[in-house]
Design an enzyme around this catalytic site. Sequence first.
Site, PDB file in Angstrom:
ATOM      1  N   HIS A 158       0.806  -1.194   0.045  1.00 13.50           N
ATOM      2  CA  HIS A 158       0.176   0.019   0.032  1.00 13.50           C
ATOM      3  C   HIS A 158       0.864   1.301   0.078  1.00 13.50           C
ATOM      4  O   HIS A 158       1.984   1.213   0.083  1.00 13.50           O
ATOM      5  CB  HIS A 158      -0.870   0.120   1.173  1.00 13.50           C
ATOM      6  CG  HIS A 158      -0.193   0.126   2.611  1.00 13.50           C
ATOM      7  ND1 HIS A 158      -0.920   0.239   3.765  1.00 13.50           N
ATOM      8  CD2 HIS A 158       0.881  -0.025   2.843  1.00 13.50           C
ATOM      9  CE1 HIS A 158      -0.275   0.275   4.970  1.00 13.50           C
ATOM     10  NE2 HIS A 158       0.857  -0.086   4.370  1.00 13.50           N
ATOM     11  N   CYS A 208       5.710   6.260   4.583  1.00 14.29           N
ATOM     12  CA  CYS A 208       4.520   5.415   3.881  1.00 14.29           C
ATOM     13  C   CYS A 208       4.269   6.208   2.568  1.00 14.29           C
ATOM     14  O   CYS A 208       3.363   5.752   1.914  1.00 14.29           O
ATOM     15  CB  CYS A 208       3.266   5.373   4.803  1.00 14.29           C
ATOM     16  SG  CYS A 208       3.551   4.582   6.406  1.00 14.29           S
ATOM     17  N   HIS A 220       4.612  -0.047  -0.331  1.00 12.14           N
ATOM     18  CA  HIS A 220       5.856  -1.059   0.639  1.00 12.14           C
ATOM     19  C   HIS A 220       4.648  -2.048   1.048  1.00 12.14           C
ATOM     20  O   HIS A 220       3.234  -1.801   0.906  1.00 12.14           O
ATOM     21  CB  HIS A 220       6.283  -0.319   1.747  1.00 12.14           C
ATOM     22  CG  HIS A 220       5.341   0.156   2.639  1.00 12.14           C
ATOM     23  ND1 HIS A 220       4.740   1.554   2.334  1.00 12.14           N
ATOM     24  CD2 HIS A 220       4.845  -0.024   3.769  1.00 12.14           C
ATOM     25  CE1 HIS A 220       4.160   2.022   3.355  1.00 12.14           C
ATOM     26  NE2 HIS A 220       3.938   1.058   4.023  1.00 12.14           N
ATOM     27  N   HIS A 266       3.259  -5.433   3.874  1.00  6.99           N
ATOM     28  CA  HIS A 266       3.303  -6.173   5.103  1.00  6.99           C
ATOM     29  C   HIS A 266       2.707  -7.473   5.074  1.00  6.99           C
ATOM     30  O   HIS A 266       1.866  -7.785   4.023  1.00  6.99           O
ATOM     31  CB  HIS A 266       2.327  -4.994   5.839  1.00  6.99           C
ATOM     32  CG  HIS A 266       2.832  -3.961   6.085  1.00  6.99           C
ATOM     33  ND1 HIS A 266       3.856  -3.274   6.949  1.00  6.99           N
ATOM     34  CD2 HIS A 266       2.272  -2.607   5.816  1.00  6.99           C
ATOM     35  CE1 HIS A 266       4.002  -2.115   6.972  1.00  6.99           C
ATOM     36  NE2 HIS A 266       3.165  -1.581   6.149  1.00  6.99           N
ATOM     37  N   ASP A 307      -5.225 -10.473  -0.802  1.00  7.40           N
ATOM     38  CA  ASP A 307      -3.738 -11.096  -0.679  1.00  7.40           C
ATOM     39  C   ASP A 307      -3.121 -11.023  -1.974  1.00  7.40           C
ATOM     40  O   ASP A 307      -3.376 -11.166  -3.097  1.00  7.40           O
ATOM     41  CB  ASP A 307      -4.169 -12.664  -0.543  1.00  7.40           C
ATOM     42  CG  ASP A 307      -2.935 -13.326  -0.194  1.00  7.40           C
ATOM     43  OD1 ASP A 307      -1.894 -12.495   0.832  1.00  7.40           O
ATOM     44  OD2 ASP A 307      -2.951 -14.528  -0.234  1.00  7.40           O
ATOM     45  N   HIS A 308      -1.679 -10.487  -1.851  1.00  4.79           N
ATOM     46  CA  HIS A 308      -0.853 -10.402  -2.854  1.00  4.79           C
ATOM     47  C   HIS A 308      -1.306  -9.277  -3.850  1.00  4.79           C
ATOM     48  O   HIS A 308      -1.066  -9.494  -5.254  1.00  4.79           O
ATOM     49  CB  HIS A 308      -0.343 -11.535  -3.519  1.00  4.79           C
ATOM     50  CG  HIS A 308       0.494 -12.476  -2.680  1.00  4.79           C
ATOM     51  ND1 HIS A 308      -0.002 -13.107  -1.426  1.00  4.79           N
ATOM     52  CD2 HIS A 308       1.913 -12.653  -2.684  1.00  4.79           C
ATOM     53  CE1 HIS A 308       0.963 -13.683  -0.758  1.00  4.79           C
ATOM     54  NE2 HIS A 308       2.038 -13.435  -1.678  1.00  4.79           N
ATOM     55  N   GLU A 338      -0.619  -4.965  11.403  1.00  5.36           N
ATOM     56  CA  GLU A 338      -0.134  -4.378  10.214  1.00  5.36           C
ATOM     57  C   GLU A 338       1.440  -4.792  10.402  1.00  5.36           C
ATOM     58  O   GLU A 338       2.099  -5.175   9.487  1.00  5.36           O
ATOM     59  CB  GLU A 338      -0.358  -2.966   9.878  1.00  5.36           C
ATOM     60  CG  GLU A 338       0.405  -2.550   8.789  1.00  5.36           C
ATOM     61  CD  GLU A 338      -0.135  -0.864   8.402  1.00  5.36           C
ATOM     62  OE1 GLU A 338      -0.941  -0.557   8.124  1.00  5.36           O
ATOM     63  OE2 GLU A 338       1.043  -0.086   8.471  1.00  5.36           O
TER      64      GLU A 338
END
Lengths: 144, 138
Positions: free
Chosen positions: A19, A38, A44, A46, A83-84, A131
């Site tokens: 994100h 951020c 980047h 998580h 996801d991904h 996170e």
Amino acid sequence: MDKNKQVTITRKFEFSASHRYWRDEWSAEKNEQVFGRCISTYGHGHNYELHVSVGGQVNPETGMIINLTDLKKEVNVVLEDFDHKFLNLDTPWFRELVPTTENVAAVLFRLIDERLNTYPLLRLERIRLYEKHDLYAEIRRAED
Amino acid sequence: MKLKYYLTRIHDFSAAHRLDSPALDAESNREIYDKCNNDNGHGHDYKLEVTISGQPDEKSGLIWPRAEFDRAINAVLQELDYRHLNREIEYFKKHISTGEEIICYLWQRLAQALPEGMLYHLKLWETNNNYFEFGRDL
């Protein structure tokens, strides 16, 4: 049915996503001042950890409030879209909304709540979204 | 559907302390506090979970900017980090440095350091096996 058998159960899930925190209408300086690191251009990521807590009456026939396999199935349908993925661009929810821990958790709460609407005796009580190991958001209903 | 938002940040600090009450004689102190009464003190890696609540800002999506939140927590914890609480921190010259007293001290300090009404809950881990909680949820 024993009305006092109101129980909450929690299941953990994981998903990995990237994100970026950024508002187009703000200057680069203001973005950096509010969002810090951020704002990095390409995002980047998580390994998010999600705790989903549901509550309900214990069904006397099964001894359960929901079959955990069903809960897992419903939540995984929601998480498939996270996801991904790069949350800002690959999902429809974060075009206007910055995908902060708070906002990602709130979007997940609404989506999971919608999936669980077909289970009339069950209520999504809260979700907790880690996170990182040292940062998490929690969402509950305001009427509680 | 209206939602309630909470955000928790976890920080740690390491400090020494000794449990010894001026209201008790030496023998009673030893009996009540046992190992924690050791004359020269002992220490812990404390872990603190700080929870704030509020509606996220519409633009930023944050209840409170992370850097400011971290600064507020750090300012309070840095004073305790690598210190002997009883000997070096004024507050614990008058209060016994139990987890209960430490969490009440942290609540007062953090409530002042954050915007009014934002601090919601604290969880203080003294070791991996025990923690103290204080806040609006209890």
